[in-house]
Design a protein around this motif. Structure first.
Motif, PDB file in Angstrom:
ATOM      1  N   HIS A  76     100.970  65.161  85.480  1.00  0.00           N
ATOM      2  CA  HIS A  76     101.401  63.784  85.741  1.00  0.00           C
ATOM      3  C   HIS A  76     101.013  63.402  87.156  1.00  0.00           C
ATOM      4  N   ILE A  77     100.227  62.320  87.295  1.00  0.00           N
ATOM      5  CA  ILE A  77      99.781  61.834  88.599  1.00  0.00           C
ATOM      6  C   ILE A  77     100.401  60.462  88.822  1.00  0.00           C
ATOM      7  N   ARG A  78     101.209  60.321  89.855  1.00  0.00           N
ATOM      8  CA  ARG A  78     101.939  59.075  90.092  1.00  0.00           C
ATOM      9  C   ARG A  78     101.967  58.763  91.584  1.00  0.00           C
ATOM     10  N   GLU A  79     101.627  57.513  91.944  1.00  0.00           N
ATOM     11  CA  GLU A  79     101.641  57.100  93.349  1.00  0.00           C
ATOM     12  C   GLU A  79     100.886  58.124  94.197  1.00  0.00           C
ATOM     13  N   ALA A  80      99.676  58.458  93.773  1.00  0.00           N
ATOM     14  CA  ALA A  80      98.917  59.522  94.409  1.00  0.00           C
ATOM     15  C   ALA A  80      97.452  59.121  94.528  1.00  0.00           C
ATOM     16  N   GLY A  81      96.714  59.826  95.377  1.00  0.00           N
ATOM     17  CA  GLY A  81      95.313  59.513  95.561  1.00  0.00           C
ATOM     18  C   GLY A  81      94.501  60.712  95.994  1.00  0.00           C
ATOM     19  N   ASN A  82      93.197  60.617  95.769  1.00  0.00           N
ATOM     20  CA  ASN A  82      92.235  61.660  96.118  1.00  0.00           C
ATOM     21  C   ASN A  82      92.615  62.993  95.472  1.00  0.00           C
ATOM     22  N   ILE A  83      92.555  63.006  94.143  1.00  0.00           N
ATOM     23  CA  ILE A  83      92.951  64.168  93.348  1.00  0.00           C
ATOM     24  C   ILE A  83      91.752  64.633  92.520  1.00  0.00           C
ATOM     25  N   ILE A  84      91.503  65.934  92.492  1.00  0.00           N
ATOM     26  CA  ILE A  84      90.493  66.532  91.622  1.00  0.00           C
ATOM     27  C   ILE A  84      91.169  67.542  90.701  1.00  0.00           C
ATOM     28  N   SER A  98     101.092  53.992  88.416  1.00  0.00           N
ATOM     29  CA  SER A  98     101.743  53.468  89.625  1.00  0.00           C
ATOM     30  C   SER A  98     100.933  53.724  90.892  1.00  0.00           C
ATOM     31  N   GLY A  99      99.943  52.880  91.101  1.00  0.00           N
ATOM     32  CA  GLY A  99      99.207  52.914  92.360  1.00  0.00           C
ATOM     33  C   GLY A  99      98.359  54.142  92.564  1.00  0.00           C
ATOM     34  N   VAL A 100      97.783  54.676  91.512  1.00  0.00           N
ATOM     35  CA  VAL A 100      96.915  55.859  91.629  1.00  0.00           C
ATOM     36  C   VAL A 100      95.502  55.413  92.006  1.00  0.00           C
ATOM     37  N   ARG A 101      94.888  56.137  92.938  1.00  0.00           N
ATOM     38  CA  ARG A 101      93.535  55.840  93.379  1.00  0.00           C
ATOM     39  C   ARG A 101      92.707  57.122  93.477  1.00  0.00           C
TER      40      ARG A 101
END
Length: 366
Positions: free
Chosen positions: A132-140, A167-170
């Motif tokens: 689960h990726i939430r309110e997060a960024g720069n993920i591999i 929710s705001g994932v980039r």
């Protein structure tokens, strides 16, 4: 991937002590975050580098993954987590800390950035445990298998999504993964790769999605139109009922992928979505492109695709298949460079390269 010499965690803090007992070994911050570079839309908006330049951690449990996140100096401190073994409910617990926000029974990447999770060694399998990726960024996320994540029955995880973002994932790059279920919604499963509520700049590449009622979506409803800029390339969708993917608004680029045994509908562009569909191979399937189950149409630009034993339903108010002779009804500009394999080569290329455990092989254009 090069590996630095491993050193055991000290017991200097409770979090690090927990990590040590949970199966974590730390290495010096010398290895690259992941093999290769992010492609597609994940390469835009500043790019996606994950944990490059940070410390590298080896984890064999879900709790160890959480402990590694919680043991960082801050929620944005770069980290690469090398995973080996089976991650399940029995070894995935909440860990607390200032640099994390985790939960039991799910790999929680919430309110964090600059993280790579990569399978190594004998492989990494997330068994009935979603990411689960939430309110997060720069993920591999690279070289892992996520299977049989349920939203009903027992055990449940991540709302039934193998990988879900909201929710705001980039800037997320998911590469060389195998995402699979054992049935559809009636069997307790939901989507394999879902994005909603303002998720942007994502690439899914060289991955296998199979044996599920739903491949994935962009946008949770016709009013959730804040998502977009998604690339899907060199993927296999096999034995999927629908949503390969479902697009509500936004822009998607889908190229060099193999679609096989899609039984109800495939690329479903609706609610103003725009899809560029280049050099894919569609086989033994139904209604692989169009607007389905809504009167709010989307659009598509098609180039160089092969339709092999594809059937098409009759058009109606809520059913607008692109076939039997798909034509472009929009134009979609692509801001990044990419190379196309010939569509007739796609099944062979994808079979050799897509999925976890393929040595991170990619197409060489031949």
């Amino acid at each position: 991937m090069r590996r630095a010499a491993a050193v055991r965690l000290s017991a200097a803090s409770a979090t690090l002590a927990l990590a040590a007992t949970a199966g974590v070994v730390l290495s010096m911050p010398q290895v690259a975050a992941a093999a290769g570079n992010a492609t597609g839309y994940a390469s835009q908006n500043g790019g996606t580098t994950g944990g490059a330049g940070g410390q590298t951690v080896r984890a064999t449990t879900g709790t160890a993954i959480h402990a590694a996140l919680c043991g960082r100096a801050s929620s944005s401190t770069p980290i690469t987590i090398q995973v080996e073994g089976t991650i399940n409910h029995g070894n995935t617990s909440k860990v607390s800390g200032d640099s994390c926000n985790t939960a039991d029974g799910v790999i929680e990447l919430k309110q964090i950035s600059n993280v790579t999770i990569v399978g190594v060694g004998g492989g990494a399998v997330f068994d009935q445990v979603g990411i689960h990726i939430r309110e997060a960024g720069n993920i591999i996320i690279q070289n892992v298998t996520v299977r049989n994540v349920k939203k009903s029955g027992s055990p449940t995880s991540n709302g039934g999504d193998a990988i879900g973002m909201e929710s705001g994932v980039r800037n997320v790059w998911v590469d060389h993964t195998t995402l699979e279920a054992s049935g559809g919604e009636d069997d307790g499963f939901d989507g394999l790769f879902d994005m909603k509520n303002d998720t942007r700049y994502v690439t899914l590449s060289y991955s296998v999605l199979r044996n599920s009622g739903r491949g994935g979506l962009v946008g949770s409803s016709e009013s959730d139109l804040s998502n977009g800029f998604i690339t899907y390339h060199h993927n296999l969708y096999e034995n999927i009922e629908s949503r390969t993917p479902l697009l509500r608004g936004g822009t998607a680029h889908i190229y060099n992928s193999h679609f096989k045994n899609i039984s109800k509908s495939g690329i479903n562009s609706r609610a103003g979505a725009k899809a560029r569909v280049d050099n894919n191979y569609f086989e033994d399937s139904k209604d692989v492109l169009g607007t389905f189950y809504t009167d709010q149409a989307g659009s598509w630009q098609v180039n160089g695709n092969i339709f092999d034993n594809v059937t098409w339903s009759e058009p109606g108010d809520d059913n607008r298949p692109a076939g039997p002779n798909p034509q472009s009804n929009t134009s979609v500009g692509i801001p990044y460079s990419y190379s196309l394999d010939r569509a007739d080569c796609v099944p062979d290329v994808v079979s050799r390269t897509a999925g976890a455990g393929k040595g991170l092989r990619v197409s060489d254009g031949n």
